[in-house]
Design a protein around this motif. Structure first.
Motif, PDB file in Angstrom:
ATOM      1  N   THR A  78      -0.563 -18.198   5.610  1.00 51.80           N
ATOM      2  CA  THR A  78      -0.472 -17.183   6.989  1.00 51.80           C
ATOM      3  C   THR A  78      -1.831 -18.801   7.334  1.00 51.80           C
ATOM      4  N   THR A  79      -2.633 -19.346   6.739  1.00 50.09           N
ATOM      5  CA  THR A  79      -3.314 -19.611   6.884  1.00 50.09           C
ATOM      6  C   THR A  79      -3.058 -21.396   6.643  1.00 50.09           C
ATOM      7  N   SER A  80      -2.347 -21.884   5.506  1.00 45.41           N
ATOM      8  CA  SER A  80      -2.257 -23.594   5.479  1.00 45.41           C
ATOM      9  C   SER A  80      -1.425 -23.848   6.768  1.00 45.41           C
ATOM     10  N   GLY A  81      -0.271 -22.848   6.611  1.00 52.38           N
ATOM     11  CA  GLY A  81       0.348 -23.705   7.932  1.00 52.38           C
ATOM     12  C   GLY A  81      -0.644 -23.845   9.283  1.00 52.38           C
ATOM     13  N   GLN A  82      -1.104 -22.628   9.516  1.00 50.87           N
ATOM     14  CA  GLN A  82      -1.395 -23.411  11.321  1.00 50.87           C
ATOM     15  C   GLN A  82      -2.709 -24.178  10.636  1.00 50.87           C
ATOM     16  N   ILE A  83      -3.590 -24.339  10.142  1.00 48.60           N
ATOM     17  CA  ILE A  83      -4.501 -25.339   9.853  1.00 48.60           C
ATOM     18  C   ILE A  83      -4.066 -26.761   9.634  1.00 48.60           C
ATOM     19  N   ILE A  84      -2.338 -26.893   9.003  1.00 52.29           N
ATOM     20  CA  ILE A  84      -1.826 -28.081   8.961  1.00 52.29           C
ATOM     21  C   ILE A  84      -1.517 -28.401  10.419  1.00 52.29           C
ATOM     22  N   GLU A  85      -0.927 -27.853  11.788  1.00 46.12           N
ATOM     23  CA  GLU A  85      -0.923 -27.990  12.566  1.00 46.12           C
ATOM     24  C   GLU A  85      -1.742 -27.582  13.237  1.00 46.12           C
ATOM     25  N   MET A  86      -3.012 -27.740  13.305  1.00 45.98           N
ATOM     26  CA  MET A  86      -4.284 -28.361  13.734  1.00 45.98           C
ATOM     27  C   MET A  86      -4.087 -29.013  13.410  1.00 45.98           C
ATOM     28  N   ALA A  87      -5.034 -29.551  12.572  1.00 43.67           N
ATOM     29  CA  ALA A  87      -4.418 -30.947  12.202  1.00 43.67           C
ATOM     30  C   ALA A  87      -4.047 -32.038  12.569  1.00 43.67           C
ATOM     31  N   ARG A  88      -2.521 -32.228  13.010  1.00 42.13           N
ATOM     32  CA  ARG A  88      -1.544 -32.553  13.273  1.00 42.13           C
ATOM     33  C   ARG A  88      -2.170 -33.127  15.066  1.00 42.13           C
ATOM     34  N   GLU A  89      -2.363 -31.361  15.066  1.00 38.59           N
ATOM     35  CA  GLU A  89      -2.825 -31.526  16.884  1.00 38.59           C
ATOM     36  C   GLU A  89      -4.595 -32.081  17.084  1.00 38.59           C
ATOM     37  N   SER A  90      -4.910 -32.547  15.505  1.00 33.04           N
ATOM     38  CA  SER A  90      -6.287 -33.377  16.252  1.00 33.04           C
ATOM     39  C   SER A  90      -6.295 -34.638  15.594  1.00 33.04           C
ATOM     40  N   GLY A  91      -4.828 -35.152  15.612  1.00 25.33           N
ATOM     41  CA  GLY A  91      -4.154 -36.685  15.423  1.00 25.33           C
ATOM     42  C   GLY A  91      -4.586 -37.317  14.369  1.00 25.33           C
ATOM     43  N   ALA A  92      -4.519 -36.692  13.121  1.00 22.57           N
ATOM     44  CA  ALA A  92      -4.278 -36.629  11.540  1.00 22.57           C
ATOM     45  C   ALA A  92      -2.905 -37.137  11.316  1.00 22.57           C
ATOM     46  N   LYS A  93      -2.450 -38.557  10.748  1.00 20.28           N
ATOM     47  CA  LYS A  93      -1.634 -39.712  10.511  1.00 20.28           C
ATOM     48  C   LYS A  93      -1.001 -38.575   9.551  1.00 20.28           C
ATOM     49  N   LYS A  94      -0.563 -38.312   8.333  1.00 20.20           N
ATOM     50  CA  LYS A  94      -1.355 -37.633   7.238  1.00 20.20           C
ATOM     51  C   LYS A  94      -1.591 -36.428   6.864  1.00 20.20           C
ATOM     52  N   VAL A  95      -1.178 -35.209   6.601  1.00 12.60           N
ATOM     53  CA  VAL A  95      -2.013 -33.835   5.844  1.00 12.60           C
ATOM     54  C   VAL A  95      -1.772 -33.881   4.557  1.00 12.60           C
ATOM     55  N   TYR A  96      -2.462 -33.943   3.791  1.00  9.55           N
ATOM     56  CA  TYR A  96      -1.731 -33.784   2.408  1.00  9.55           C
ATOM     57  C   TYR A  96      -2.823 -31.669   1.615  1.00  9.55           C
ATOM     58  N   PHE A  97      -2.230 -31.484   0.922  1.00  9.22           N
ATOM     59  CA  PHE A  97      -2.474 -29.813   0.712  1.00  9.22           C
ATOM     60  C   PHE A  97      -2.744 -30.024  -0.477  1.00  9.22           C
ATOM     61  N   ALA A  98      -4.140 -29.021  -0.477  1.00  9.71           N
ATOM     62  CA  ALA A  98      -4.309 -29.205  -1.919  1.00  9.71           C
ATOM     63  C   ALA A  98      -5.034 -27.538  -2.853  1.00  9.71           C
ATOM     64  N   SER A  99      -4.174 -26.592  -3.683  1.00  8.82           N
ATOM     65  CA  SER A  99      -4.032 -25.719  -3.671  1.00  8.82           C
ATOM     66  C   SER A  99      -5.251 -25.303  -4.883  1.00  8.82           C
ATOM     67  N   ALA A 100      -6.299 -24.551  -4.977  1.00 10.71           N
ATOM     68  CA  ALA A 100      -6.806 -24.479  -6.666  1.00 10.71           C
ATOM     69  C   ALA A 100      -6.444 -23.314  -7.120  1.00 10.71           C
ATOM     70  N   ALA A 101      -5.320 -22.340  -6.377  1.00 16.07           N
ATOM     71  CA  ALA A 101      -5.374 -21.823  -7.575  1.00 16.07           C
ATOM     72  C   ALA A 101      -3.540 -21.807  -7.626  1.00 16.07           C
ATOM     73  N   PRO A 102      -2.875 -21.591  -8.562  1.00  9.05           N
ATOM     74  CA  PRO A 102      -1.269 -21.901  -8.642  1.00  9.05           C
ATOM     75  C   PRO A 102      -0.609 -21.432  -7.885  1.00  9.05           C
ATOM     76  N   GLU A 103       0.852 -21.465  -8.109  1.00  7.26           N
ATOM     77  CA  GLU A 103       1.683 -21.101  -6.627  1.00  7.26           C
ATOM     78  C   GLU A 103       1.355 -18.645  -7.628  1.00  7.26           C
ATOM     79  N   ILE A 104       1.574 -18.407  -6.193  1.00 17.26           N
ATOM     80  CA  ILE A 104       1.314 -16.827  -6.053  1.00 17.26           C
ATOM     81  C   ILE A 104       2.907 -15.899  -5.979  1.00 17.26           C
ATOM     82  N   ARG A 105       3.531 -16.165  -7.014  1.00 18.29           N
ATOM     83  CA  ARG A 105       4.995 -15.436  -7.159  1.00 18.29           C
ATOM     84  C   ARG A 105       4.680 -14.114  -7.367  1.00 18.29           C
TER      85      ARG A 105
END
Ligand SMILES: O=P(O)(O)OC[C@H]1O[C@H](OP(=O)(O)OP(=O)(O)O)[C@H](O)[C@@H]1O
Ligand SMILES: NC(=O)CC[C@H](N)C(=O)O
Ligand SMILES: [Mg+2]
Length: 506
Positions: free
Chosen positions: A373-400
């Protein structure tokens, strides 16, 4: 999660209980309650809402007495009805208030036992009400007269351990006796013990996190050990005993990733230091695996990831900037009930500072990606703010895997990493690159602060449920009962309006 607290004091405890609940608010935002004992009478105030909204001056004035317990709730079983706000009350034997953090995995079996053997009525769908009645039944079996010794209390807790499965850190205030607290034999949920010395004598307190002790001037004594019970008599005497046959400290690792406050210590581990270590490990992985990436700046997603993100920036020798401002009047989004509410809250909660994104390649850091929920929207906001590239890092592993021990993740299908590889998750949240912490690094980061802990509860990452009683059929049952769709069903809504018989308005 949920926050619990119990105090046996020498002067009225309501204000201290309230203050503790405000610093435990991050563990549960849905409901809050306080129950005090004064002259053989219980005083109760509980309702749905934040601590500051549930307790008004008129309620606080009624909460008289030198002994009491408090709770703030994040529902992980039953419903969200205010009737399931805690503390719960039962009148036999002795009269008892009870609060629970965690989740039972054998609640259904216990409910049958409570009804058929103990012949006790459970009025809500809460697992905590069942656990309270198991405790009360064992107490009534063990005692005949009005006197109860510490030995009796410890035998009662031993019997509770023999019956209950899952995660439970509990506190009970019992008329004429005192406060009893205990932690399940794996110590999945935290519980700290503290003391305050006053002119009138020693006061004792137990609380989910050590920050609650700090808030009201109690000295931290130690963590309550897994399986251990603590009995503080009305007169203020402290008795403790290990009540489990084979306790093995296995704290929930998600407390360190997300739930607990960074200024808390849990099982000898500084939550803050463990997060810094997570940042170092993840920074080293990024340096290894993304050596040729053109990252300009590291930006945290407030609030929990900030300590991790700063350490990643230090490890990578990159600038660290605050690109998002958090609205301080909006609570945590992950622990809100229902995906619609969670989704709406992200944009209300976080807003971008465009200048920090414009024309830059940014590395966004979060502590975890659960539903996305958070990551998807935040990346969209970063792009809307003019970011060229948006990389994402999670301090926890994949939650499956779903959580069954007190975190509201009942359905694998709602987890963005379920059945997906990293590239697919990255595509879904529309990142230019996505990296997760390795599970071994996460465990090492936390364990580094207390090497004596040999095991953590890591089921959401590896599907290993340490209580040994969780199989596919169980997971399917909780999925069907608690997934987002099920909770929207009209029958549940109707049920909610009928349940409330505990509260009164003054
Ligand atoms: O993938 P998701 O389902 O969105 O869940 C993960 C997010 O939720 C939590 O933040 P939250 O807003 O609850 O609290 P915080 O302010 O403490 O970071 C967590 O810190 C992540 O940001
Ligand atoms: N997260 C928790 O600790 C919740 C406690 C209890 N299972 C409830 O739903 O009320
Ligand atoms: Mg967050």
């Amino acid at each position: 999660m949920c926050g619990i607290v119990g105090i046996v004091g020498k002067t009225p405890v309501a204000q201290s209980l309230y203050d503790c609940l405000t610093v435990l608010q991050h563990r549960g935002q849905d409901a809050a309650g306080i129950m005090t004992i004064d002259n053989g009478v219980f005083n109760l105030r509980k309702d749905n809402g934040l601590v500051r909204d549930v307790f008004h001056t008129r309620h606080m004035k009624r909460l008289t007495g030198n002994m009491g317990i408090g709770h703030c709730r994040y529902p992980t079983a039953g419903s969200s009805s205010s009737a399931e706000a805690q503390p719960f009350y039962v009148n036999s034997p002795f009269g008892m208030a009870f609060a629970h953090n965690g989740n039972l995995t054998n609640a259904l079996d216990l409910q049958i036992e409570v009804a058929k053997i103990a012949r006790r009525h459970i009025n809500t769908t809460s697992d905590s009400e069942i656990l309270m009645n198991i405790f009360a039944h064992e107490l009534s079996q063990r005692t005949t007269g009005l006197t109860v010794s510490p030995k009796d209390i410890f035998e009662v807790v031993t019997n509770v351990h023999n019956k209950a499965r899952g995660a439970y850190a509990c506190v009970a205030a019992i008329i004429g006796l005192g406060v009893v607290a205990f932690r399940d034999p794996n110590g999945i949920r935290p519980l700290a013990l503290g003391k305050r010395i006053t002119e009138m004598g020693e006061e004792y307190m137990v609380a989910s996190e050590s920050v609650a002790l700090d808030a009201v001037g109690f000295q931290f004594i130690r963590d309550v050990a897994p399986g251990e019970a603590v009995f503080i008599t009305e007169a203020g005497e402290l008795f403790t005993q290990q009540c489990a046959q084979t306790p093995l400290t296995s704290p929930c690792i998600f407390e360190f990733v997300y739930f607990a406050r960074p200024d808390s210590f849990i099982d000898g581990i500084s939550v803050y230091a463990s997060r810094v270590n997570m940042g170092k490990k993840l920074g080293e992985k990024i340096a290894r695996e993304w050596a040729d990436l053109d990252i300009d700046v590291v930006i945290p997603i407030p609030e929990t990831s900030m300590d991790v993100a700063l350490q990643i920036a230090i490890t990578l020798d990159l600038p660290y900037r605050q690109g998002f401002v958090k609205n301080r009047y909006i609570g945590r989004t992950f622990i809100m009930p229902g995906q619609t509410q969670r989704k709406k809250s992200v944009r209300r909660k976080l807003n971008a500072i465009s200048s920090e994104f414009k024309g830059k390649n940014v590395l966004l850091v979060d502590d975890s990606i659960v539903r996305g929920t958070t990551s998807g929207q935040i990346i969209e906001m970063a792009r809307e703010s003019g970011a060229k590239k948006v990389y994402f890092a999670s301090a926890a592993p994949e939650i499956r895997f779903p959580n069954v021990y007190g975190i509201d993740m009942p359905s694998a299908n709602e987890l963005i990493a379920y059945g997906r590889e990293i590239d697919q998750i990255s595509d879904l949240i529309q990142a230019d690159g996505l990296i997760f912490q390795d599970i071994s690094d996460l465990v090492a980061a936390v364990q580094h602060e207390n090497p004596q802990i040999s095991r953590f509860e890591t089921s959401v990452f590896d599907g290993n449920y340490i209580t040994g009683d969780v199989d596919q059929a169980y997971l399917e049952r909780i999925d069907a009962a608690r997934n987002d769709q099920a909770r929207k069903a009209p029958v549940v809504q109707a049920e909610l309006s009928n349940l409330d018989m505990h509260n009164f308005e003054a």
